[in-house]
Design a protein around this motif. Structure first.
Motif, mmCIF file in Angstrom:
data_model
loop_
_atom_site.group_PDB
_atom_site.id
_atom_site.type_symbol
_atom_site.label_atom_id
_atom_site.label_comp_id
_atom_site.label_asym_id
_atom_site.label_seq_id
_atom_site.Cartn_x
_atom_site.Cartn_y
_atom_site.Cartn_z
ATOM 1 N N HIS A 14 0.930 -1.148 -0.075
ATOM 2 C CA HIS A 14 -0.037 0.143 -0.105
ATOM 3 C C HIS A 14 0.993 1.163 -0.056
ATOM 4 O O HIS A 14 1.631 1.524 0.825
ATOM 5 C CB HIS A 14 -0.750 0.147 1.367
ATOM 6 C CG HIS A 14 -1.835 1.262 1.391
ATOM 7 N ND1 HIS A 14 -2.366 1.665 2.571
ATOM 8 C CD2 HIS A 14 -2.314 2.126 0.299
ATOM 9 C CE1 HIS A 14 -2.963 2.935 2.235
ATOM 10 N NE2 HIS A 14 -2.983 3.157 0.958
ATOM 11 N N ILE A 15 0.901 1.835 -1.244
ATOM 12 C CA ILE A 15 1.781 3.258 -1.164
ATOM 13 C C ILE A 15 0.811 4.202 -1.776
ATOM 14 O O ILE A 15 0.277 3.953 -3.015
ATOM 15 C CB ILE A 15 3.065 2.897 -2.191
ATOM 16 C CG1 ILE A 15 3.783 1.682 -1.422
ATOM 17 C CG2 ILE A 15 3.669 4.356 -2.455
ATOM 18 C CD1 ILE A 15 5.219 1.336 -2.300
ATOM 19 N N ASP A 16 0.791 5.336 -1.384
ATOM 20 C CA ASP A 16 -0.008 6.236 -1.955
ATOM 21 C C ASP A 16 -0.036 7.510 -1.080
ATOM 22 O O ASP A 16 1.008 7.658 -0.123
ATOM 23 C CB ASP A 16 -1.616 6.304 -2.118
ATOM 24 C CG ASP A 16 -2.202 6.047 -0.640
ATOM 25 O OD1 ASP A 16 -1.885 6.542 0.218
ATOM 26 O OD2 ASP A 16 -3.292 5.170 -0.607
ATOM 27 N N THR A 17 -0.302 8.737 -1.576
ATOM 28 C CA THR A 17 -0.308 10.097 -0.969
ATOM 29 C C THR A 17 -0.905 10.505 0.252
ATOM 30 O O THR A 17 -0.860 11.554 0.767
ATOM 31 C CB THR A 17 -0.365 11.349 -2.009
ATOM 32 O OG1 THR A 17 -1.736 11.000 -2.599
ATOM 33 C CG2 THR A 17 0.643 11.164 -3.382
ATOM 34 N N THR A 18 -1.612 9.373 0.484
ATOM 35 C CA THR A 18 -2.409 9.484 1.845
ATOM 36 C C THR A 18 -1.274 9.306 3.008
ATOM 37 O O THR A 18 -1.707 9.252 4.285
ATOM 38 C CB THR A 18 -3.581 8.585 2.199
ATOM 39 O OG1 THR A 18 -2.958 7.324 2.257
ATOM 40 C CG2 THR A 18 -4.438 8.542 0.796
ATOM 41 N N GLN A 19 -0.138 9.175 2.709
ATOM 42 C CA GLN A 19 0.789 8.619 3.708
ATOM 43 C C GLN A 19 1.865 9.570 3.995
ATOM 44 O O GLN A 19 2.428 10.142 2.903
ATOM 45 C CB GLN A 19 1.444 7.266 3.416
ATOM 46 C CG GLN A 19 0.542 6.170 3.063
ATOM 47 C CD GLN A 19 1.089 4.852 2.221
ATOM 48 O OE1 GLN A 19 2.174 5.208 1.627
ATOM 49 N NE2 GLN A 19 0.447 3.664 2.674
ATOM 50 N N LYS A 20 2.380 9.810 5.129
ATOM 51 C CA LYS A 20 3.633 10.502 5.095
ATOM 52 C C LYS A 20 4.761 9.447 5.278
ATOM 53 O O LYS A 20 5.122 9.130 6.287
ATOM 54 C CB LYS A 20 3.418 11.505 6.377
ATOM 55 C CG LYS A 20 2.574 12.448 6.262
ATOM 56 C CD LYS A 20 2.482 13.536 7.411
ATOM 57 C CE LYS A 20 1.461 14.690 7.053
ATOM 58 N NZ LYS A 20 0.120 14.310 6.907
ATOM 59 N N ARG A 21 5.575 9.143 4.219
ATOM 60 C CA ARG A 21 6.323 8.147 4.413
ATOM 61 C C ARG A 21 7.805 8.814 4.529
ATOM 62 O O ARG A 21 8.116 9.671 3.987
ATOM 63 C CB ARG A 21 6.489 7.503 3.095
ATOM 64 C CG ARG A 21 5.099 6.837 2.382
ATOM 65 C CD ARG A 21 5.114 5.869 1.276
ATOM 66 N NE ARG A 21 6.269 4.851 1.718
ATOM 67 C CZ ARG A 21 5.752 3.577 1.900
ATOM 68 N NH1 ARG A 21 4.351 3.329 1.727
ATOM 69 N NH2 ARG A 21 6.673 2.570 2.169
ATOM 70 N N SER A 22 8.718 7.986 5.345
ATOM 71 C CA SER A 22 10.125 8.408 5.210
ATOM 72 C C SER A 22 11.004 8.010 4.309
ATOM 73 O O SER A 22 11.993 8.646 4.049
ATOM 74 C CB SER A 22 10.696 7.737 6.611
ATOM 75 O OG SER A 22 10.471 6.332 6.621
ATOM 76 N N ASP A 23 10.537 7.186 3.168
ATOM 77 C CA ASP A 23 11.319 6.659 2.261
ATOM 78 C C ASP A 23 10.939 7.035 1.025
ATOM 79 O O ASP A 23 11.597 6.678 -0.126
ATOM 80 C CB ASP A 23 11.279 4.980 2.038
ATOM 81 C CG ASP A 23 9.683 4.537 2.091
ATOM 82 O OD1 ASP A 23 8.873 5.520 2.125
ATOM 83 O OD2 ASP A 23 9.741 3.218 2.049
ATOM 84 N N SER A 24 9.763 8.014 0.771
ATOM 85 C CA SER A 24 9.527 8.728 -0.491
ATOM 86 C C SER A 24 8.581 9.755 -0.312
ATOM 87 O O SER A 24 7.713 9.730 0.669
ATOM 88 C CB SER A 24 8.674 7.702 -1.095
ATOM 89 O OG SER A 24 8.244 8.271 -2.501
ATOM 90 N N LYS A 25 8.749 11.097 -0.722
ATOM 91 C CA LYS A 25 8.071 12.232 -0.446
ATOM 92 C C LYS A 25 7.384 12.274 -1.769
ATOM 93 O O LYS A 25 8.103 12.258 -3.077
ATOM 94 C CB LYS A 25 8.968 13.412 -0.373
ATOM 95 C CG LYS A 25 9.826 13.360 0.891
ATOM 96 C CD LYS A 25 9.163 13.550 1.819
ATOM 97 C CE LYS A 25 9.989 13.050 3.365
ATOM 98 N NZ LYS A 25 9.679 11.988 4.012
ATOM 99 N N ALA A 26 6.095 12.738 -1.773
ATOM 100 C CA ALA A 26 5.172 12.751 -2.805
ATOM 101 C C ALA A 26 4.164 13.680 -2.993
ATOM 102 O O ALA A 26 3.465 13.684 -1.711
ATOM 103 C CB ALA A 26 4.642 11.358 -3.253
ATOM 104 N N SER A 27 3.724 14.603 -3.693
ATOM 105 C CA SER A 27 2.855 15.460 -3.749
ATOM 106 C C SER A 27 1.721 14.800 -4.516
ATOM 107 O O SER A 27 0.529 15.252 -4.777
ATOM 108 C CB SER A 27 3.135 16.913 -4.171
ATOM 109 O OG SER A 27 3.860 16.849 -5.292
ATOM 110 N N VAL A 28 2.002 14.242 -5.664
ATOM 111 C CA VAL A 28 1.220 13.448 -6.655
ATOM 112 C C VAL A 28 1.485 11.927 -6.465
ATOM 113 O O VAL A 28 2.780 11.593 -6.166
ATOM 114 C CB VAL A 28 1.144 13.686 -7.906
ATOM 115 C CG1 VAL A 28 0.715 15.309 -7.855
ATOM 116 C CG2 VAL A 28 2.620 13.917 -8.591
#
Ligand code: SF4
Length: 424
Positions: free
Chosen positions: A126-140
């Protein structure tokens, strides 16, 4: 908003799954998580791990009450459970395919090796922009594609493990679906499945429904909370279908699970792309899905869920085998044939089957009915019984599933009662 064509479920194969004989079951091993995704169905608890004895009990309940091909190991995030390797082993030894549903944050090459030895069959990240991940920054959503690729390659290097990705989609990220599909299209050999799960909300903004447990009105805002991420309206499967078609015009679903309240809804909608790299040869037919399901049931006793990477590389053979009897598969085979004439060396390369799935969770309908996935695959165990995992919080909190009543009707009923009382 431009009008998006409605879907007609009768054009697709209705998956033969049922409550007691399903392709998938759902096991929650912990309620603890290292992320806080919008739209998550569970509150994140600090010490939420189930013991191995509890897990063994839940597996025994599943064994007794429900046939299934695979078990989705969920949470929380299952990889934060300190005994996850043993849990995978227990599931494998029980005769199921263990599929880990994880955000992947805790996955290391060493842990992956141990999980493979224990028998892990596949991962759904499960990877998407609803997350604040330490391993990937994403605005889209496409900003996460590099991370998706990292996980897909990690699994491919280990070999023999299915790789799926899921992401929640709201009206705010709907337009980003084509970019993720365009990315996935390049890797049908290592990205086996993409799942788009529509954001779930009872539309509390409209204050349309009241919720009751055992006849008592309940406030459910904390359970189905609205979120700015969810946008100002709910989306339906047909809107995601239109978006996938933007990235792959040949896209066409083949099978579905309907809704318990709305016969025209497609709560699970599957499509299988036959491809080599970015070249799409077409999408497999409803008939191929029907044949695959029944062969699996005939020889293995369960309906089919995940296929292993070896099987997904048989796209060309499946297309040619079915071509004489099936118009849709004939079209796929024809495209493979033409492609091979133009690029003779491709004769030695396989064509892969890559799945795109759309899941539309519970719909809160205006008349108060709750449109669930008919023959829900994500059924889980709680206190020795089977429940929809997406509404387990209701059981945990109120001891029953809530009944929804349209607010207007409530007022109408109250007005009626008042009128009757006044006339007495
Ligand atoms: S009913 Fe709920 S738990 Fe079951 S498949 Fe649908 S969304 Fe998932």
């Amino acid at each position: 908003m431009t009008e998006v064509p409605a879907l007609n479920p009768r054009e697709y194969y209705r998956l033969p799954w049922s409550f007691t004989d399903n392709a998938i079951s759902w096991l929650e091993v912990t309620t603890s998580c290292n992320l806080a995704c919008e739209g998550c169905y569970r509150p994140n608890e600090k010490n939420g791990h189930k013991t191995l004895a509890q897990i063994a009990e839940e597996l025994a309940v599943l064994k007794k009450l429900r046939k299934s091909d695979c078990i989705s190991i969920a949470g929380g995030d299952p990889l934060v459970h300190p005994e996850i390797v043993e849990i995978v082993r227990m599931i494998k030894d029980g005769g199921w395919k263990p599929i880990l549903n994880t955000n992947g944050l805790k996955l290391t090459p060493e842990l992956l090796k141990d999980l493979k030895k224990a028998g892990v069959y596949g991962f759904t990240f499960h990877i998407d922009t609803t997350q604040k991940r330490s391993d990937s920054k994403a605005s889209v959503e496409a900003d996460h594609n590099a991370l998706r690729l990292k996980f897909a390659q990690m699994l491919a290097n280990e070999g023999g493990i299915g790789c799926s990705f899921n992401q929640t989609v709201s009206v705010k990220t709907l337009d980003q679906v084509p970019d993720v599909i365009r990315w996935a299209k390049q890797y049908p050999d290592i990205v086996h499945t993409m799942v788009f799960i529509l954001f779930r909300s009872p539309d509390l903004n409209d204050e349309a429904l009241d919720f009751y447990a055992y006849g008592k009105k309940m406030e459910i805002e904390n359970m189905y909370k609205e979120s700015p991420w969810g946008g100002d309206r709910l989306i339906k499967a047909n809107e995601v279908v239109a978006k996938i078609k933007e990235a792959d015009p040949l896209y066409e679903p083949n099978s579905y699970l309907g809704g318990t309240a709305d016969p025209m809804s497609t709560k699970w909608l599957l499509a299988s792309r036959v491809a080599r790299g970015s070249t799409t040869f077409g999408y497999t037919s409803p008939r191929l899905m029907e044949i695959s399901q029944h062969i699996n049931h005939l020889f293995k006793g369960t309906w089919l869920s995940y296929a292993d990477p070896k099987t997904t590389s048989l796209g060309r053979i499946a297309s040619f085998l079915l071509a004489p009897f099936d118009k849709k598969m004939r079209a796929v085979a024809r495209r493979i044939f033409i492609h091979t004439i133009k690029t003779p060396l491709s004769l030695f390369k396989p064509a892969y089957v890559q799945t795109f799935a759309i899941i539309q969770p519970v719909d809160f309908m205006a008349d108060g009915s709750l449109n669930m996935c008919d023959s829900c695959p994500d059924i889980t165990v709680h206190n020795g019984k089977l429940y929809w995992s997406c509404r387990l919080e209701e059981i945990k909190k109120y001891g029953c599933f809530l009944t929804a009543v349209p607010r207007k009707q409530t007022l109408h009923v109250v007005a009626d009662k008042t009128k009757k009382a006044a006339n007495q």
